[in-house]
Every structure is written in structure tokens, then in C-alpha cells.
Design a protein around this motif. Structure first.
Motif, PDB file in Angstrom:
ATOM      1  N   THR A  27       0.851  -1.182   0.000  1.00  0.00           N
ATOM      2  CA  THR A  27       0.000   0.000   0.000  1.00  0.00           C
ATOM      3  C   THR A  27       0.887   1.233   0.000  1.00  0.00           C
ATOM      4  O   THR A  27       2.050   1.173   0.389  1.00  0.00           O
ATOM      5  CB  THR A  27      -0.931   0.033   1.231  1.00  0.00           C
ATOM      6  N   GLY A  28       0.346   2.330  -0.406  1.00  0.00           N
ATOM      7  CA  GLY A  28       1.112   3.563  -0.463  1.00  0.00           C
ATOM      8  C   GLY A  28       1.827   3.693  -1.797  1.00  0.00           C
ATOM      9  O   GLY A  28       1.653   2.887  -2.709  1.00  0.00           O
ATOM     10  N   TYR A  29       2.643   4.735  -1.883  1.00  0.00           N
ATOM     11  CA  TYR A  29       3.354   5.012  -3.129  1.00  0.00           C
ATOM     12  C   TYR A  29       4.708   5.630  -2.809  1.00  0.00           C
ATOM     13  O   TYR A  29       4.822   6.443  -1.898  1.00  0.00           O
ATOM     14  CB  TYR A  29       2.520   5.958  -4.009  1.00  0.00           C
ATOM     15  N   GLY A  30       5.725   5.240  -3.584  1.00  0.00           N
ATOM     16  CA  GLY A  30       7.059   5.824  -3.437  1.00  0.00           C
ATOM     17  C   GLY A  30       7.645   5.564  -2.067  1.00  0.00           C
ATOM     18  O   GLY A  30       7.605   4.445  -1.565  1.00  0.00           O
ATOM     19  N   ILE A  31       8.148   6.618  -1.442  1.00  0.00           N
ATOM     20  CA  ILE A  31       8.781   6.451  -0.122  1.00  0.00           C
ATOM     21  C   ILE A  31       7.762   6.132   0.971  1.00  0.00           C
ATOM     22  O   ILE A  31       8.135   5.783   2.079  1.00  0.00           O
ATOM     23  CB  ILE A  31       9.622   7.686   0.268  1.00  0.00           C
ATOM     24  N   TYR A  32       6.492   6.246   0.653  1.00  0.00           N
ATOM     25  CA  TYR A  32       5.439   5.971   1.622  1.00  0.00           C
ATOM     26  C   TYR A  32       4.889   4.547   1.500  1.00  0.00           C
ATOM     27  O   TYR A  32       3.906   4.198   2.133  1.00  0.00           O
ATOM     28  CB  TYR A  32       4.304   6.985   1.484  1.00  0.00           C
ATOM     29  N   THR A  33       5.523   3.726   0.690  1.00  0.00           N
ATOM     30  CA  THR A  33       5.073   2.353   0.493  1.00  0.00           C
ATOM     31  C   THR A  33       5.390   1.508   1.722  1.00  0.00           C
ATOM     32  O   THR A  33       6.490   1.542   2.259  1.00  0.00           O
ATOM     33  CB  THR A  33       5.761   1.722  -0.737  1.00  0.00           C
ATOM     34  N   VAL A  34       4.401   0.770   2.183  1.00  0.00           N
ATOM     35  CA  VAL A  34       4.579  -0.226   3.227  1.00  0.00           C
ATOM     36  C   VAL A  34       3.923  -1.519   2.733  1.00  0.00           C
ATOM     37  O   VAL A  34       3.186  -1.511   1.755  1.00  0.00           O
ATOM     38  CB  VAL A  34       3.968   0.187   4.588  1.00  0.00           C
ATOM     39  N   ALA A  35       4.182  -2.602   3.412  1.00  0.00           N
ATOM     40  CA  ALA A  35       3.639  -3.878   2.966  1.00  0.00           C
ATOM     41  C   ALA A  35       3.153  -4.704   4.150  1.00  0.00           C
ATOM     42  O   ALA A  35       3.704  -4.626   5.243  1.00  0.00           O
ATOM     43  CB  ALA A  35       4.699  -4.656   2.202  1.00  0.00           C
ATOM     44  N   ASP A  36       2.105  -5.477   3.894  1.00  0.00           N
ATOM     45  CA  ASP A  36       1.692  -6.534   4.806  1.00  0.00           C
ATOM     46  C   ASP A  36       2.175  -7.836   4.181  1.00  0.00           C
ATOM     47  O   ASP A  36       1.993  -8.065   2.981  1.00  0.00           O
ATOM     48  CB  ASP A  36       0.171  -6.587   4.962  1.00  0.00           C
ATOM     49  N   ILE A  37       2.803  -8.673   4.966  1.00  0.00           N
ATOM     50  CA  ILE A  37       3.299  -9.959   4.489  1.00  0.00           C
ATOM     51  C   ILE A  37       2.506 -11.033   5.224  1.00  0.00           C
ATOM     52  O   ILE A  37       2.510 -11.090   6.452  1.00  0.00           O
ATOM     53  CB  ILE A  37       4.811 -10.096   4.742  1.00  0.00           C
ATOM     54  N   CYS A  38       1.785 -11.839   4.438  1.00  0.00           N
ATOM     55  CA  CYS A  38       0.837 -12.793   5.007  1.00  0.00           C
ATOM     56  C   CYS A  38       1.232 -14.231   4.672  1.00  0.00           C
ATOM     57  O   CYS A  38       1.513 -14.547   3.517  1.00  0.00           O
ATOM     58  CB  CYS A  38      -0.561 -12.535   4.459  1.00  0.00           C
ATOM     59  N   PHE A  39       1.231 -15.078   5.679  1.00  0.00           N
ATOM     60  CA  PHE A  39       1.467 -16.509   5.508  1.00  0.00           C
ATOM     61  C   PHE A  39       0.223 -17.259   5.952  1.00  0.00           C
ATOM     62  O   PHE A  39      -0.316 -16.993   7.032  1.00  0.00           O
ATOM     63  CB  PHE A  39       2.632 -16.985   6.383  1.00  0.00           C
ATOM     64  N   GLY A  40      -0.242 -18.188   5.140  1.00  0.00           N
ATOM     65  CA  GLY A  40      -1.253 -19.145   5.557  1.00  0.00           C
ATOM     66  C   GLY A  40      -0.503 -20.363   6.066  1.00  0.00           C
ATOM     67  O   GLY A  40       0.396 -20.872   5.388  1.00  0.00           O
ATOM     68  N   LEU A  41      -0.822 -20.823   7.270  1.00  0.00           N
ATOM     69  CA  LEU A  41      -0.068 -21.906   7.897  1.00  0.00           C
ATOM     70  C   LEU A  41      -0.991 -22.994   8.421  1.00  0.00           C
ATOM     71  O   LEU A  41      -2.126 -22.724   8.841  1.00  0.00           O
ATOM     72  CB  LEU A  41       0.743 -21.369   9.085  1.00  0.00           C
ATOM     73  N   ASP A  42      -0.473 -24.203   8.406  1.00  0.00           N
ATOM     74  CA  ASP A  42      -1.053 -25.301   9.170  1.00  0.00           C
ATOM     75  C   ASP A  42      -0.074 -25.509  10.317  1.00  0.00           C
ATOM     76  O   ASP A  42       0.957 -26.166  10.172  1.00  0.00           O
ATOM     77  CB  ASP A  42      -1.182 -26.560   8.317  1.00  0.00           C
ATOM     78  N   LEU A  43      -0.382 -24.888  11.443  1.00  0.00           N
ATOM     79  CA  LEU A  43       0.522 -24.837  12.590  1.00  0.00           C
ATOM     80  C   LEU A  43       0.286 -26.039  13.500  1.00  0.00           C
ATOM     81  O   LEU A  43      -0.860 -26.369  13.825  1.00  0.00           O
ATOM     82  CB  LEU A  43       0.278 -23.540  13.358  1.00  0.00           C
ATOM     83  N   ILE A  44       1.361 -26.703  13.904  1.00  0.00           N
ATOM     84  CA  ILE A  44       1.245 -27.834  14.816  1.00  0.00           C
ATOM     85  C   ILE A  44       0.940 -27.324  16.221  1.00  0.00           C
ATOM     86  O   ILE A  44       1.597 -26.412  16.728  1.00  0.00           O
ATOM     87  CB  ILE A  44       2.535 -28.678  14.825  1.00  0.00           C
ATOM     88  N   THR A  45      -0.082 -27.921  16.813  1.00  0.00           N
ATOM     89  CA  THR A  45      -0.453 -27.601  18.197  1.00  0.00           C
ATOM     90  C   THR A  45      -0.505 -28.913  18.980  1.00  0.00           C
ATOM     91  O   THR A  45      -0.274 -29.991  18.437  1.00  0.00           O
ATOM     92  CB  THR A  45      -1.836 -26.906  18.256  1.00  0.00           C
ATOM     93  N   ASP A  46      -0.859 -28.825  20.241  1.00  0.00           N
ATOM     94  CA  ASP A  46      -1.007 -30.036  21.062  1.00  0.00           C
ATOM     95  C   ASP A  46      -2.136 -30.938  20.546  1.00  0.00           C
ATOM     96  O   ASP A  46      -2.170 -32.119  20.843  1.00  0.00           O
ATOM     97  CB  ASP A  46      -1.295 -29.663  22.520  1.00  0.00           C
ATOM     98  N   ASN A  47      -3.067 -30.362  19.777  1.00  0.00           N
ATOM     99  CA  ASN A  47      -4.223 -31.115  19.267  1.00  0.00           C
ATOM    100  C   ASN A  47      -4.137 -31.379  17.767  1.00  0.00           C
ATOM    101  O   ASN A  47      -5.148 -31.549  17.105  1.00  0.00           O
ATOM    102  CB  ASN A  47      -5.515 -30.357  19.565  1.00  0.00           C
ATOM    103  N   GLY A  48      -2.934 -31.383  17.210  1.00  0.00           N
ATOM    104  CA  GLY A  48      -2.772 -31.599  15.767  1.00  0.00           C
ATOM    105  C   GLY A  48      -2.559 -30.281  15.037  1.00  0.00           C
ATOM    106  O   GLY A  48      -2.138 -29.286  15.623  1.00  0.00           O
ATOM    107  N   TYR A  49      -2.872 -30.259  13.754  1.00  0.00           N
ATOM    108  CA  TYR A  49      -2.689 -29.060  12.945  1.00  0.00           C
ATOM    109  C   TYR A  49      -3.848 -28.089  13.121  1.00  0.00           C
ATOM    110  O   TYR A  49      -5.000 -28.494  13.263  1.00  0.00           O
ATOM    111  CB  TYR A  49      -2.594 -29.419  11.460  1.00  0.00           C
TER     112      TYR A  49
END
Length: 89
Positions: A27-49
Motif C-alpha cells: 500500500t502507499g506510493y514511493g517512499i510511503y510504500t509499506v507492505a503486509d506480508i501474510c502466511f497461511g499456515l497449518d501450525l502444529i499444536t497439542d491437538n494436531g494441525y
């Protein structure tokens, strides 16, 4: 605040969790550009993924090593993950 975020990040069991998606949203333009970086994960927990989304918001700097061939060969599994602050931004 960043130290608390990094400590929370390190509490998750990353090894053998799986990456299902990766997205960069700028989002933004030029020096004002920032980004969101998104990962979709299957995270291991105590109860599986558990399906979760991990989003780094308003990133100016983001350093990541992502071995796409290794990801493919290892069924999308993560070998390790770490979080650290290397910039005051």
C-alpha cells in the motif's frame, strides 16, 4: 514491544508445521510504500494441525529465507523459524 512479539513468536512449534500460502500486499506510493506480508499456515499444536494466518503488518524491512524447492520437496513443511529485531524501524 517488539521483544514481546518475538518471544511470543518463538513459543510456537514451527518444525514440521506447513506453509499453505504466502502473499505480499503493498500500500502507499514511493517512499510511503509499506507492505503486509501474510502466511497461511497449518501450525502444529497439542491437538494436531490448526489453520492460522500470520500477518506482519506495515513492514518497511522484512528479511526472510524461503527455500521454495525445499518447501516443495518437504511437503511444505517448515524446518525452523525465528524472530528478531534488527532495526529500530
Amino acid at each position: 514491544m517488539i521483544n514481546e512479539i518475538c518471544e511470543k513468536f518463538k513459543t510456537y512449534f514451527w518444525h514440521d508445521s506447513e506453509i499453505s500460502s504466502f502473499q505480499l500486499i503493498q500500500t502507499g506510493y514511493g517512499i510511503y510504500t509499506v507492505a503486509d506480508i501474510c502466511f497461511g499456515l497449518d501450525l502444529i499444536t497439542d491437538n494436531g494441525y490448526k489453520k492460522v494466518n500470520l500477518t506482519f503488518k506495515n513492514c518497511v524491512l522484512f528479511n526472510c529465507e524461503l527455500n521454495l524447492k525445499g518447501k516443495y520437496l518437504c511437503s511444505n513443511q517448515i524446518s525452523s523459524a525465528d524472530c528478531m529485531s534488527s532495526s529500530k524501524l
